[in-house]
Design a protein around this motif. Sequence first.
Motif, PDB file in Angstrom:
ATOM      1  N   GLY A 177      46.865  38.949  40.870  1.00 14.73           N
ATOM      2  CA  GLY A 177      46.191  38.183  41.908  1.00 14.73           C
ATOM      3  C   GLY A 177      45.303  39.115  42.710  1.00 14.73           C
ATOM      4  O   GLY A 177      44.990  40.209  42.257  1.00 14.73           O
ATOM      5  N   SER A 178      44.905  38.675  43.915  1.00 14.10           N
ATOM      6  CA  SER A 178      43.970  39.475  44.703  1.00 14.10           C
ATOM      7  C   SER A 178      44.629  40.680  45.351  1.00 14.10           C
ATOM      8  O   SER A 178      43.949  41.610  45.719  1.00 14.10           O
ATOM      9  CB  SER A 178      43.352  38.656  45.819  1.00 14.10           C
ATOM     10  OG  SER A 178      43.070  37.390  45.367  1.00 14.10           O
ATOM     11  N   THR A 179      45.936  40.654  45.545  1.00 13.50           N
ATOM     12  CA  THR A 179      46.554  41.800  46.187  1.00 13.50           C
ATOM     13  C   THR A 179      47.203  42.679  45.123  1.00 13.50           C
ATOM     14  O   THR A 179      47.248  42.331  43.956  1.00 13.50           O
ATOM     15  CB  THR A 179      47.614  41.362  47.204  1.00 13.50           C
ATOM     16  OG1 THR A 179      48.651  40.725  46.493  1.00 13.50           O
ATOM     17  CG2 THR A 179      47.045  40.449  48.253  1.00 13.50           C
ATOM     18  N   GLY A 180      47.712  43.829  45.565  1.00 14.91           N
ATOM     19  CA  GLY A 180      48.217  44.836  44.641  1.00 14.91           C
ATOM     20  C   GLY A 180      49.345  44.375  43.750  1.00 14.91           C
ATOM     21  O   GLY A 180      49.422  44.746  42.598  1.00 14.91           O
ATOM     22  N   LYS A 181      50.212  43.537  44.292  1.00 16.62           N
ATOM     23  CA  LYS A 181      51.441  43.232  43.567  1.00 16.62           C
ATOM     24  C   LYS A 181      51.257  42.034  42.632  1.00 16.62           C
ATOM     25  O   LYS A 181      50.853  40.966  43.082  1.00 16.62           O
ATOM     26  CB  LYS A 181      52.509  42.910  44.617  1.00 16.62           C
ATOM     27  CG  LYS A 181      53.913  43.063  44.142  1.00 16.62           C
ATOM     28  CD  LYS A 181      54.862  42.971  45.340  1.00 16.62           C
ATOM     29  CE  LYS A 181      56.248  42.624  44.903  1.00 16.62           C
ATOM     30  NZ  LYS A 181      56.664  41.274  44.989  1.00 16.62           N
ATOM     31  N   PRO A 182      51.568  42.185  41.339  1.00 10.14           N
ATOM     32  CA  PRO A 182      51.454  41.027  40.440  1.00 10.14           C
ATOM     33  C   PRO A 182      52.382  39.889  40.873  1.00 10.14           C
ATOM     34  O   PRO A 182      53.424  40.129  41.462  1.00 10.14           O
ATOM     35  CB  PRO A 182      51.890  41.578  39.087  1.00 10.14           C
ATOM     36  CG  PRO A 182      51.773  43.045  39.187  1.00 10.14           C
ATOM     37  CD  PRO A 182      51.986  43.396  40.620  1.00 10.14           C
ATOM     38  N   LEU A 209      39.873  40.962  37.890  1.00 12.41           N
ATOM     39  CA  LEU A 209      38.986  41.303  36.780  1.00 12.41           C
ATOM     40  C   LEU A 209      39.519  40.659  35.514  1.00 12.41           C
ATOM     41  O   LEU A 209      40.700  40.345  35.418  1.00 12.41           O
ATOM     42  CB  LEU A 209      38.957  42.818  36.569  1.00 12.41           C
ATOM     43  CG  LEU A 209      38.604  43.661  37.772  1.00 12.41           C
ATOM     44  CD1 LEU A 209      38.749  45.131  37.441  1.00 12.41           C
ATOM     45  CD2 LEU A 209      37.164  43.364  38.190  1.00 12.41           C
ATOM     46  N   ASN A 210      38.643  40.474  34.549  1.00 16.71           N
ATOM     47  CA  ASN A 210      39.076  39.946  33.263  1.00 16.71           C
ATOM     48  C   ASN A 210      38.562  40.900  32.184  1.00 16.71           C
ATOM     49  O   ASN A 210      37.408  40.860  31.802  1.00 16.71           O
ATOM     50  CB  ASN A 210      38.532  38.528  33.080  1.00 16.71           C
ATOM     51  CG  ASN A 210      39.208  37.823  31.919  1.00 16.71           C
ATOM     52  OD1 ASN A 210      39.556  38.455  30.921  1.00 16.71           O
ATOM     53  ND2 ASN A 210      39.379  36.529  32.031  1.00 16.71           N
ATOM     54  N   VAL A 211      39.437  41.778  31.745  1.00 18.99           N
ATOM     55  CA  VAL A 211      39.059  42.785  30.759  1.00 18.99           C
ATOM     56  C   VAL A 211      39.692  42.380  29.434  1.00 18.99           C
ATOM     57  O   VAL A 211      40.915  42.301  29.336  1.00 18.99           O
ATOM     58  CB  VAL A 211      39.551  44.189  31.178  1.00 18.99           C
ATOM     59  CG1 VAL A 211      39.111  45.241  30.162  1.00 18.99           C
ATOM     60  CG2 VAL A 211      39.040  44.539  32.567  1.00 18.99           C
ATOM     61  N   SER A 212      38.865  42.110  28.454  1.00 18.64           N
ATOM     62  CA  SER A 212      39.348  41.647  27.142  1.00 18.64           C
ATOM     63  C   SER A 212      40.296  40.469  27.283  1.00 18.64           C
ATOM     64  O   SER A 212      41.297  40.373  26.580  1.00 18.64           O
ATOM     65  CB  SER A 212      40.094  42.773  26.401  1.00 18.64           C
ATOM     66  OG  SER A 212      39.238  43.846  26.208  1.00 18.64           O
ATOM     67  N   GLY A 213      40.008  39.581  28.213  1.00 18.50           N
ATOM     68  CA  GLY A 213      40.853  38.404  28.379  1.00 18.50           C
ATOM     69  C   GLY A 213      42.130  38.689  29.150  1.00 18.50           C
ATOM     70  O   GLY A 213      42.957  37.812  29.319  1.00 18.50           O
ATOM     71  N   HIS A 214      42.317  39.914  29.640  1.00 16.01           N
ATOM     72  CA  HIS A 214      43.521  40.233  30.400  1.00 16.01           C
ATOM     73  C   HIS A 214      43.188  40.307  31.884  1.00 16.01           C
ATOM     74  O   HIS A 214      42.241  40.961  32.282  1.00 16.01           O
ATOM     75  CB  HIS A 214      44.114  41.568  29.948  1.00 16.01           C
ATOM     76  CG  HIS A 214      44.441  41.586  28.492  1.00 16.01           C
ATOM     77  ND1 HIS A 214      44.957  40.486  27.844  1.00 16.01           N
ATOM     78  CD2 HIS A 214      44.331  42.552  27.561  1.00 16.01           C
ATOM     79  CE1 HIS A 214      45.153  40.793  26.572  1.00 16.01           C
ATOM     80  NE2 HIS A 214      44.761  42.028  26.372  1.00 16.01           N
ATOM     81  N   ARG A 215      44.002  39.644  32.657  1.00 20.67           N
ATOM     82  CA  ARG A 215      43.775  39.631  34.103  1.00 20.67           C
ATOM     83  C   ARG A 215      44.305  40.891  34.753  1.00 20.67           C
ATOM     84  O   ARG A 215      45.432  41.270  34.528  1.00 20.67           O
ATOM     85  CB  ARG A 215      44.510  38.434  34.697  1.00 20.67           C
ATOM     86  CG  ARG A 215      43.649  37.240  34.837  1.00 20.67           C
ATOM     87  CD  ARG A 215      44.499  36.051  35.107  1.00 20.67           C
ATOM     88  NE  ARG A 215      44.940  35.996  36.490  1.00 20.67           N
ATOM     89  CZ  ARG A 215      45.511  34.899  37.007  1.00 20.67           C
ATOM     90  NH1 ARG A 215      45.693  33.844  36.273  1.00 20.67           N
ATOM     91  NH2 ARG A 215      45.882  34.889  38.260  1.00 20.67           N
ATOM     92  N   LEU A 216      43.483  41.489  35.597  1.00 18.70           N
ATOM     93  CA  LEU A 216      43.891  42.680  36.338  1.00 18.70           C
ATOM     94  C   LEU A 216      43.313  42.598  37.729  1.00 18.70           C
ATOM     95  O   LEU A 216      42.141  42.269  37.898  1.00 18.70           O
ATOM     96  CB  LEU A 216      43.309  43.922  35.669  1.00 18.70           C
ATOM     97  CG  LEU A 216      44.015  44.463  34.437  1.00 18.70           C
ATOM     98  CD1 LEU A 216      43.122  45.485  33.762  1.00 18.70           C
ATOM     99  CD2 LEU A 216      45.337  45.104  34.838  1.00 18.70           C
ATOM    100  N   GLY A 217      44.121  42.918  38.731  1.00 17.71           N
ATOM    101  CA  GLY A 217      43.607  42.917  40.096  1.00 17.71           C
ATOM    102  C   GLY A 217      42.928  44.240  40.393  1.00 17.71           C
ATOM    103  O   GLY A 217      43.437  45.291  40.015  1.00 17.71           O
TER     104      GLY A 217
END
Length: 659
Positions: A273-278, A532-540
């Motif tokens: 999500g938008s904050t550090g913790k998934p 972010l969406n890197v290769s279809g993977h979500r990363l904050g």
Amino acid sequence: MSTEIESVLIENRVFPPFPNLVKGAAISGMDAYQTMCEDARKNPDAFWEKLAREHLVWDKPFTQIVDDGKAPFYRWFGDGELNVSANCLDKHLGTPTANKTAIIFEADDGKVTQITYKELHARVCQFANGIKALGYKAGERAIIYMPMSIEAVVAMQACARLGIIHSVVFGGFSSKSLHERTVDVGATLVITADEQMRGGRSIPLKSAVDESLEMGGCEGVRHVIVYRRTGGQVQWRDGRDLWMHDVCGNQADTCEPEQLNAEHPLFILYTSGSTGKPKGVQHACAGFLLWALLTVKWTFDAKDSDVFWCTADVGWVTGHTYVTYGPLAAGLTQVVFEGVPTYPDVGRFWDMIQRHKVSIFYTAPTAIRSLTKAAEATPERHPREYDLTSLRIIGSVGEPINPEAWMWYYTNVGGERCPVLDTWWQTETGAHMITPLPGVTPLKPGSCTLPLPGIEAAIVDEAGDEVERGKGGFLVMKRPWPGMIRTIWGDPDRFKKSYFPPELKGYYLAGDGAQRDSDGYFWIMGRIDDVLNVSGHRLGTMEVESALVAHDLVAEAAVVGRPDATTGEAIVAFVVLNRNLPDDSEAETIAKTLRDWVGKEIGPIAKPKDIRFGENLPKTRSGKIMRRLLRVVAKGEPVTQDTSTLENPAILDQLSKAR
Ligand code: 6R9
């Protein structure tokens, strides 16, 4: 919320549905689709009630449909009882499906193992009995950290059978990420493998579990069950560690499924999500299963004779919905693949489609884009060199598919005979939400087209009012649906804040920007938050930033995304070091150190592609980092925006050097 939305190419080409696919489709023709949408709108309760009674096997039938008394904490079919695993396996026993192949498993090295529904049922029961014998009970949480395998499906299904809530962690995540999730979910059981095989290389898994458990805070974990995949060396802690084959031992091959409340959590899956913790996205048994099964039937128009192949790993939601649950509940034969699309060569996917006669193929735009490049570089491995005539439907998921990639997929993989289904959905939505239907929807490359029946998608402004066609805004769902997220594990306030902000009239906020064209088609324009969406993977961005600043050398870091021809988005990190600005060769070494560090902190997918050093970051006078400018710098474009609010404009030059 920011309204900053990247615009997309609006395509003009339209591809009408293929008549042979319209005939006999689960939803056949635009009129049928519109009637269903209308019925759902007029009487949503009756719409969902009928589907839940027809498509699920209930131990105790429900009398309530949706309970919105504590909205947005909706409950679906809340007084009913069932078991998800029984709906995926037991349901087929005593029918011709029992002896049908459930899974065609292809290992990294090409070895193929097949398993029927009856055999899979027996394997799941044995493992469930084994876990039960160790004292595990419904409601406990199990971490699953496994390679793509029949055993991973068995582990998930066995948990579902006992009401143990699984949380699958992608095998590419580091021990640190694994630790964070193990602690957050309060796991008492971990199921893993000795190693996994990818592209001819073995990658350890058990040792990452050992490391994660040593980090502390997971004292509740009583056992680590290990599937022996490669026979590689592992450390062993007697009393805690057990081989999966020993746990199954001579357990009986039948196991009474737990009769569970419809709302019992089925799984928790972490996403950024938008904050550090998934966030631990929590899904409920009945609603999730219903939506997974319906979308397999509606979107993929799955027939008994189909061979289904979803290439996603079970570590992501796509692997939950379209590997472990949906296809099995639908009684399909599916391919499960351990390896990577480029090993032993870039024709691997096409070769597998040809050999296994795959008829429904579902993959990610990143894979398509990288295979496009590979096929052009290696013409003998081009999809046209393979017999792909078994295909009837091809799908895409995870990120926007650009019209060029769409056209390549349509022409070269689908042979201009198969609709490309650009399916929009999220971990939180459980299954497809906006997608073309093979028997209904004229396709426009680059658009995920129209919402499924029962789904009230809309584009709204900051006040929750619908915007005009052609205008950008926030993608929302105006009504709840059975497959929706129930809460964020352990953080109900964050759930409410993230997905149901008060200004949006109780609508579900997806976190994507979108617009509709004059036909009402949806065009997704990317995230509106710092995801972010890197290769279809979500990363904050915050996750990557926290990993960077955790390194001794780093004082401050800002991370942004930059469009990338292959991975969709690439990570660019702007870093201020705890020392003077490095010269070029030093910068090279430090960039590598930091990249490896992030790989260890989060996982290789989070490694920044580009790291830039500066004495400072561009900040406003009030100290806010101006990410807007960093995004421009990351793209290598000149900054034309107003920089008058910037404390230190000279910094932009320093930061424009790529590493
Ligand atoms: C299933 C899955 C969800 C985010 C979502 C959006 C992006 C997914 C898309 C798409 C454009 C599509 N996304 N499918 N964007 N077109 N067809 O990917 O879940 O990992 O939670 O990611 O992915 O931005 O919000 P998840």
